[in-house]
Design an enzyme around this catalytic site. Structure first.
Site, PDB file in Angstrom:
ATOM      1  N   SER A 190      16.388  42.493  68.775  1.00  0.00           N
ATOM      2  CA  SER A 190      16.441  43.347  69.960  1.00  0.00           C
ATOM      3  C   SER A 190      15.995  42.542  71.182  1.00  0.00           C
ATOM      4  CB  SER A 190      15.577  44.600  69.755  1.00  0.00           C
ATOM      5  OG  SER A 190      15.701  45.486  70.827  1.00  0.00           O
ATOM      6  N   THR A 191      14.885  42.921  71.812  1.00  0.00           N
ATOM      7  CA  THR A 191      14.439  42.229  73.025  1.00  0.00           C
ATOM      8  C   THR A 191      14.202  40.745  72.744  1.00  0.00           C
ATOM      9  OG1 THR A 191      13.313  44.266  73.666  1.00  0.00           O
ATOM     10  CG2 THR A 191      12.752  42.277  74.899  1.00  0.00           C
ATOM     11  N   HIS A 217      20.476  44.904  69.644  1.00  0.00           N
ATOM     12  CA  HIS A 217      20.415  46.094  70.490  1.00  0.00           C
ATOM     13  C   HIS A 217      20.914  45.738  71.882  1.00  0.00           C
ATOM     14  CE1 HIS A 217      16.907  47.778  67.853  1.00  0.00           C
ATOM     15  NE2 HIS A 217      18.088  47.934  67.279  1.00  0.00           N
ATOM     16  N   MET A 310      11.332  44.954  70.064  1.00  0.00           N
ATOM     17  CA  MET A 310      10.339  46.010  70.153  1.00  0.00           C
ATOM     18  C   MET A 310      10.630  47.082  69.106  1.00  0.00           C
ATOM     19  SD  MET A 310       9.207  47.994  73.647  1.00  0.00           S
ATOM     20  CE  MET A 310      10.922  48.252  74.094  1.00  0.00           C
TER      21      MET A 310
END
Length: 369
Positions: A190-191, A217, A310
């Site tokens: 993700s991040t 994501h 996250m």
């Protein structure tokens, strides 16, 4: 508690005010200044020393990507990109993520849009997250972004058989794990993921004897640009996944933004299935959904990788993969994560076999393929 100081850089006066108003609603944040273009923004960063910068991608005088590179070189600070959902905007945003930006916020309906209210909470959350990023991490991000394609993908320039031979010699790989079974690699992030994916995918040999399925994501409109850019840098083929296509060795399939990626058996083949089922824990695509789907494949041994991000997406799916057996699992170490959330919760399951810095994840994948 000291407030998070934010500088807003955007060529639109309307957007500068809107972003300022949104951030000012949170008592943890104060907007200490605004700038109308990249050149003005760089001056204000030096004058005001913000904790976080929001930076528009498309601006006159000095555009966001060019400004980002100078910011990271001259005065490193966590930067969140603000991007429109256009082909040019998406491509510039992906380059910015790989040049050191922490994350990005999409403008839902163009550069001047009241729809930005829809992402107010996301904006606040990401500013708070970015404020916790250490300067050393920023410098590492920028230095990685400056590396040439040649240094990023040292294996892809060799003949296929030489690629794997070099990796085997480098870390003493064993070919004994599930030797008789086909392998599939599944990656969730993700991040900070675009940077991590670049580090991993560009260092996989083109003759890797496994398909690679990826959930990053990211909103619709951005995953294709990410796949196209990674494809130009990698020895393997990297593409946005398409519904119904049969997965092949040496190809990485990135789940399209807004769609879950699953797999299904079609005769002797395995094909990709994309759907718009409800988001799982706020995510579509979801790592958990992909992992759970792959766990049902009986003919494959699975190599699962969970990297920076996250939250805890991937943890429940990892448990299901483990319960089905024939699994090796790798987590990115805290040292190289932008956000040590997803790997941390995965490690807590005790199903992780290897915890590695992002630089060594490709080699570890090859240990099991």
């Amino acid at each position: 508690m000291e407030k998070i100081k934010v500088l807003v850089i955007d060529d639109s006066a309307f957007m500068r005010k809107l972003i300022t108003d949104f951030l000012s609603e949170d008592t943890r944040i104060t907007v200490i200044g605004t700038a109308r273009n990249g050149e003005d923004g760089i001056k204000k960063i030096k004058e005001l020393a913000p904790d976080v910068v929001t930076l528009d991608v498309e601006m006159p005088v000095l555009d966001g990507l060019s400004a980002l590179k100078r910011i990271m070189n001259e005065h490193p600070v966590p930067v969140l990109m603000l991007s429109s959902i256009t082909k040019v905007g998406a491509e510039s945003t992906i380059q910015a993520m790989q040049a050191g930006a922490i994350d990005f916020i999409t403008k839902p309906s163009g550069s001047i849009s009241l729809d930005l209210y829809k992402v107010k909470q996301e904006l606040i959350a990401k500013v708070i997250l970015a404020s916790n990023i250490k300067p050393k991490t920023l410098i590492n991000l920028f230095n990685e972004g400056k590396k040439t394609v040649a240094s990023q993908s040292s294996y892809s320039k060799m003949e296929p058989s030489e690629e794997k031979k070099k990796i085997v010699q480098k870390i003493g790989l064993s070919d004994n794990w599930m030797k008789s079974m086909k392998k599939v690699v599944v990656i969730g992030t993700s991040t900070g993921g675009p940077r991590a994916l670049q580090k991993v995918l560009t260092n996989l040999p083109s003759d890797i004897e496994a398909p690679i399925l990826v959930v990053q994501h990211m909103p619709a409109g951005f995953t294709r640009s990410l796949a196209n850019r990674l494809n130009t840098l990698s020895g393997i083929t990297v593409k946005e996944a398409e519904h119904g296509e049969v997965i092949r060795n040496g190809v990485a399939y990135i789940a399209p933004g807004g769609l879950h990626l699953k797999v299904k058996t079609v005769g002797v083949h395995t094909a990709i299935e994309l759907d718009k089922a409800a988001p799982l824990n706020g995510h579509r695509p979801s790592v958990d959904v992909m992992f759970e789907s792959v766990s049902e494949l009986k003919a494959y041994a699975k190599i699962a990788v969970i990297m920076t991000g996250m939250g805890s997406d991937g943890t429940e799916g990892l448990k299901k993969l483990a319960r089905q057996g024939n699994l090796k699992a790798i987590a990115e170490s805290q040292e190289t994560c932008i956000v040590f959330g997803m790997p941390k919760t995965a490690i807590a399951t005790n199903y992780i076999d290897d915890i590695q810095k992002v630089d060594h994840i490709a080699e570890t994948i090859m240990k099991y393929v």
